[in-house]
Design a protein around this motif. Structure first.
Motif, PDB file in Angstrom:
ATOM      1  N   ALA A  94     -15.990   6.241 -10.248  1.00 62.91           N
ATOM      2  CA  ALA A  94     -15.161   5.154  -9.724  1.00 62.91           C
ATOM      3  C   ALA A  94     -16.043   3.992  -9.278  1.00 62.91           C
ATOM      4  CB  ALA A  94     -14.320   5.662  -8.561  1.00 62.91           C
TER       5      ALA A  94
ATOM      6  N   ASN B  67      -7.526   0.450 -10.388  1.00 61.03           N
ATOM      7  CA  ASN B  67      -8.796   1.135 -10.169  1.00 61.03           C
ATOM      8  C   ASN B  67      -9.690   0.895 -11.375  1.00 61.03           C
ATOM      9  OD1 ASN B  67      -7.811   2.177  -7.790  1.00 61.03           O
ATOM     10  ND2 ASN B  67      -7.437   4.229  -8.604  1.00 61.03           N
ATOM     11  N   LEU B  68     -10.980   0.857 -11.114  1.00 65.77           N
ATOM     12  CA  LEU B  68     -11.923   0.697 -12.214  1.00 65.77           C
ATOM     13  C   LEU B  68     -12.892   1.865 -12.230  1.00 65.77           C
ATOM     14  CD1 LEU B  68     -12.900  -1.247 -14.515  1.00 65.77           C
ATOM     15  CD2 LEU B  68     -14.548  -2.118 -12.863  1.00 65.77           C
ATOM     16  N   TYR B  69     -13.053   2.440 -13.401  1.00 61.35           N
ATOM     17  CA  TYR B  69     -13.974   3.564 -13.575  1.00 61.35           C
ATOM     18  C   TYR B  69     -14.980   3.213 -14.651  1.00 61.35           C
ATOM     19  CZ  TYR B  69     -10.039   5.971 -11.343  1.00 61.35           C
ATOM     20  OH  TYR B  69      -9.026   6.339 -10.495  1.00 61.35           O
TER      21      TYR B  69
ATOM     22  N   ALA C  18       0.827  14.017 -13.352  1.00 55.69           N
ATOM     23  CA  ALA C  18       0.728  14.688 -14.642  1.00 55.69           C
ATOM     24  C   ALA C  18      -0.724  14.989 -15.001  1.00 55.69           C
ATOM     25  CB  ALA C  18       1.368  13.826 -15.722  1.00 55.69           C
TER      26      ALA C  18
ATOM     27  N   PRO D 143       4.573   6.576 -10.087  1.00 56.98           N
ATOM     28  CA  PRO D 143       3.567   6.317 -11.121  1.00 56.98           C
ATOM     29  C   PRO D 143       2.649   7.518 -11.339  1.00 56.98           C
ATOM     30  CG  PRO D 143       3.063   5.083  -9.105  1.00 56.98           C
ATOM     31  CD  PRO D 143       4.450   5.654  -8.941  1.00 56.98           C
ATOM     32  N   GLY D 144       2.446   7.854 -12.592  1.00 56.16           N
ATOM     33  CA  GLY D 144       1.551   8.951 -12.936  1.00 56.16           C
ATOM     34  C   GLY D 144       2.238  10.303 -13.031  1.00 56.16           C
ATOM     35  N   VAL D 145       3.558  10.327 -12.793  1.00 58.34           N
ATOM     36  CA  VAL D 145       4.292  11.594 -12.798  1.00 58.34           C
ATOM     37  C   VAL D 145       5.114  11.690 -14.081  1.00 58.34           C
ATOM     38  CG1 VAL D 145       6.147  12.866 -11.626  1.00 58.34           C
ATOM     39  CG2 VAL D 145       4.408  11.662 -10.279  1.00 58.34           C
TER      40      VAL D 145
ATOM     41  N   VAL E 274       1.704   4.210 -15.673  1.00 61.71           N
ATOM     42  CA  VAL E 274       0.325   3.838 -15.374  1.00 61.71           C
ATOM     43  C   VAL E 274      -0.314   3.272 -16.640  1.00 61.71           C
ATOM     44  CG1 VAL E 274      -1.943   4.641 -14.578  1.00 61.71           C
ATOM     45  CG2 VAL E 274       0.127   5.622 -13.593  1.00 61.71           C
TER      46      VAL E 274
ATOM     47  N   VAL F  29      -7.793  12.296 -12.617  1.00 63.14           N
ATOM     48  CA  VAL F  29      -8.812  11.443 -13.218  1.00 63.14           C
ATOM     49  C   VAL F  29      -9.857  12.325 -13.893  1.00 63.14           C
ATOM     50  CG1 VAL F  29     -10.719   9.890 -12.638  1.00 63.14           C
ATOM     51  CG2 VAL F  29      -8.482   9.535 -11.623  1.00 63.14           C
TER      52      VAL F  29
ATOM     53  N   ARG G  66       4.749   8.550  -0.035  1.00 64.85           N
ATOM     54  CA  ARG G  66       6.192   8.349   0.086  1.00 64.85           C
ATOM     55  C   ARG G  66       6.575   7.302  -0.952  1.00 64.85           C
ATOM     56  NH1 ARG G  66       9.548   4.953   3.563  1.00 64.85           N
ATOM     57  NH2 ARG G  66      11.109   6.206   4.634  1.00 64.85           N
ATOM     58  N   PRO G  67       7.378   7.686  -1.927  1.00 61.82           N
ATOM     59  CA  PRO G  67       7.677   6.719  -2.990  1.00 61.82           C
ATOM     60  C   PRO G  67       8.679   5.655  -2.539  1.00 61.82           C
ATOM     61  CG  PRO G  67       8.890   8.748  -3.360  1.00 61.82           C
ATOM     62  CD  PRO G  67       8.035   8.985  -2.150  1.00 61.82           C
TER      63      PRO G  67
ATOM     64  N   HIS H 235     -14.395   1.051  -8.389  1.00 58.92           N
ATOM     65  CA  HIS H 235     -13.542   0.291  -7.488  1.00 58.92           C
ATOM     66  C   HIS H 235     -12.200   1.001  -7.371  1.00 58.92           C
ATOM     67  CE1 HIS H 235     -12.268  -3.387  -5.500  1.00 58.92           C
ATOM     68  NE2 HIS H 235     -11.099  -3.184  -6.074  1.00 58.92           N
ATOM     69  N   THR H 236     -11.756   1.200  -6.141  1.00 57.19           N
ATOM     70  CA  THR H 236     -10.517   1.942  -5.945  1.00 57.19           C
ATOM     71  C   THR H 236      -9.557   1.159  -5.071  1.00 57.19           C
ATOM     72  OG1 THR H 236     -11.769   4.002  -6.102  1.00 57.19           O
ATOM     73  CG2 THR H 236      -9.554   4.159  -5.186  1.00 57.19           C
ATOM     74  N   GLU H 237      -8.413   0.867  -5.594  1.00 55.48           N
ATOM     75  CA  GLU H 237      -7.388   0.162  -4.819  1.00 55.48           C
ATOM     76  C   GLU H 237      -6.193   1.051  -4.504  1.00 55.48           C
ATOM     77  OE1 GLU H 237      -7.870  -4.430  -6.253  1.00 55.48           O
ATOM     78  OE2 GLU H 237      -6.109  -3.335  -6.829  1.00 55.48           O
ATOM     79  N   TYR H 238      -5.973   2.030  -5.357  1.00 55.23           N
ATOM     80  CA  TYR H 238      -4.884   2.952  -5.054  1.00 55.23           C
ATOM     81  C   TYR H 238      -5.414   4.361  -5.190  1.00 55.23           C
ATOM     82  CZ  TYR H 238      -4.121   3.689 -10.108  1.00 55.23           C
ATOM     83  OH  TYR H 238      -4.270   3.998 -11.430  1.00 55.23           O
TER      84      TYR H 238
ATOM     85  N   GLU I 273       0.833  -1.185   0.000  1.00 58.90           N
ATOM     86  CA  GLU I 273       0.000   0.000   0.000  1.00 58.90           C
ATOM     87  C   GLU I 273       0.876   1.247   0.000  1.00 58.90           C
ATOM     88  OE1 GLU I 273      -4.044   1.303   2.284  1.00 58.90           O
ATOM     89  OE2 GLU I 273      -3.229  -0.698   2.512  1.00 58.90           O
ATOM     90  N   LYS I 274       0.455   2.225  -0.758  1.00 62.23           N
ATOM     91  CA  LYS I 274       1.206   3.470  -0.790  1.00 62.23           C
ATOM     92  C   LYS I 274       1.197   4.104   0.599  1.00 62.23           C
ATOM     93  CE  LYS I 274       0.323   5.490  -5.318  1.00 62.23           C
ATOM     94  NZ  LYS I 274      -0.589   6.517  -5.901  1.00 62.23           N
TER      95      LYS I 274
ATOM     96  N   LEU J 142      -4.794   8.529  -5.719  1.00 64.67           N
ATOM     97  CA  LEU J 142      -3.942   9.393  -6.527  1.00 64.67           C
ATOM     98  C   LEU J 142      -3.391  10.514  -5.665  1.00 64.67           C
ATOM     99  CD1 LEU J 142      -6.129   9.652  -9.740  1.00 64.67           C
ATOM    100  CD2 LEU J 142      -4.228   8.123  -9.297  1.00 64.67           C
TER     101      LEU J 142
ATOM    102  N   ASN K 206       3.648   7.186 -18.202  1.00 66.81           N
ATOM    103  CA  ASN K 206       4.211   7.527 -16.890  1.00 66.81           C
ATOM    104  C   ASN K 206       4.070   6.396 -15.877  1.00 66.81           C
ATOM    105  OD1 ASN K 206       4.792  10.152 -17.879  1.00 66.81           O
ATOM    106  ND2 ASN K 206       2.746  10.845 -17.348  1.00 66.81           N
TER     107      ASN K 206
END
Lengths: 136, 149
Positions: A82, B48-50, A73, A50-52, B128, A76, A31-32, A84-87, A15-16, A89, B126
């Protein structure tokens, strides 16, 4: 220090880790995960972001303290709902205290597939030098 | 008796007997709360699912995994991701801290409904992965004009 590293054959999600208090920035900050290596006269830091993208990474070096800040970057799409959310942002923040002074002018950074690579050359004064011993 | 279709998004392979039981219980008792009960911690990658009006969007955090290391397959309404995250450092580096993991992953996801396999798009950006899975035309909302009699 051993450079031989055995790693798990099957990946597990960790988990993040959210940073509790992080100033005035809106949104979550995590915290990466990082790897810190030393190779000759430089340190290498790899951070999972991730995502940056490379535009949204800030690296600040104050003597031996290196701080890393990153923002996503893209957010959503608000039109997505949403299911289902596991992580979650958010941005990333981490600080490192290095045992040697870094030559700030020669620090280089690159990003690939959401992983930051930082190359931190040590200051000349801290570089290991080979001293040859000559026979008298 | 009416059959309720239960939305169980995250199916993990291989499915354990416990998962089957939980699925059956879900089918009997339905779900409570907003969080899906079939969330499993520790299964890589986190996803995640959207839902949009015409598609499902599945996103997964895969930093450091190059696109050619990700295999995506679709069978009915089940999407499977598998691949490998490789981390190779030169042998002459000394490690001060190693938190990043490498290894293989395999994960299957059950979507709430079938999707159009020919229109699935995958973007890896990136670190993802974003999978856009358009709903089949029958599943998309339709506007029905009311005519005056």
């Amino acid at each position: 220090m051993s450079s031989e590293v055995t790693r798990a054959p099957e990946l597990q999600v960790r988990e993040k880790q959210q940073i509790a208090e992080e100033g005035t920035r809106p949104g979550a900050v995590f915290r990466p995960d990082v790897d810190i290596l030393e190779h000759g006269d430089e340190y290498l830091i790899y951070a999972d972001l991730p995502g940056v993208d490379e535009q949204r990474v800030r690296i600040n070096l104050d003597k031996r303290v290196l701080s890393l800040d990153a923002e996503l970057a893209a957010d959503v799409d608000p039109a997505w709902s949403a299911l289902h959310t596991e992580y979650h942002l958010g941005g990333f923040h981490r600080e490192f205290r290095l045992s040697d002074e870094i030559d700030a002018a020669r620090v280089s950074a690159s990003m690939r597939d959401g992983v930051l690579e930082l190359r931190l050359p040590k200051n000349e004064a801290h570089q290991s030098r080979k001293i040859e011993v000559r026979a008298a | 008796m009416a059959q309720f279709s239960v939305y169980r998004p995250w199916v993990v392979e291989p499915r354990s007997a416990f998962d089957e039981l939980r699925r059956d219980l879900d089918a009997v008792f339905g779900r409570f709360g907003s969080q899906a009960p079939s969330v499993r911690r520790g299964v890589y990658p986190a996803a995640n699912l959207y839902e949009t009006t015409d598609a499902y969007v599945l996103t997964a955090e895969l930093p450091g995994v190059s696109p050619d290391q990700i295999q995506i397959s679709l069978e009915g309404s089940t999407v499977t991701l598998h691949g490998e995250r490789k981390i190779d450092y030169a042998a002459d580096m000394s490690a001060h801290r190693l938190e990043r993991q490498s290894g293989t992953f395999r994960r299957a996801f059950d979507l709430p409904a079938a999707v159009d396999p020919d229109k699935v798009e995958a973007i890896h950006k990136n670190g993802v992965l974003e999978l856009r899975l358009p709903k089949t035309p029958e599943m998309q909302p339709r506007q029905i004009a009311v005519q005056t009699g």
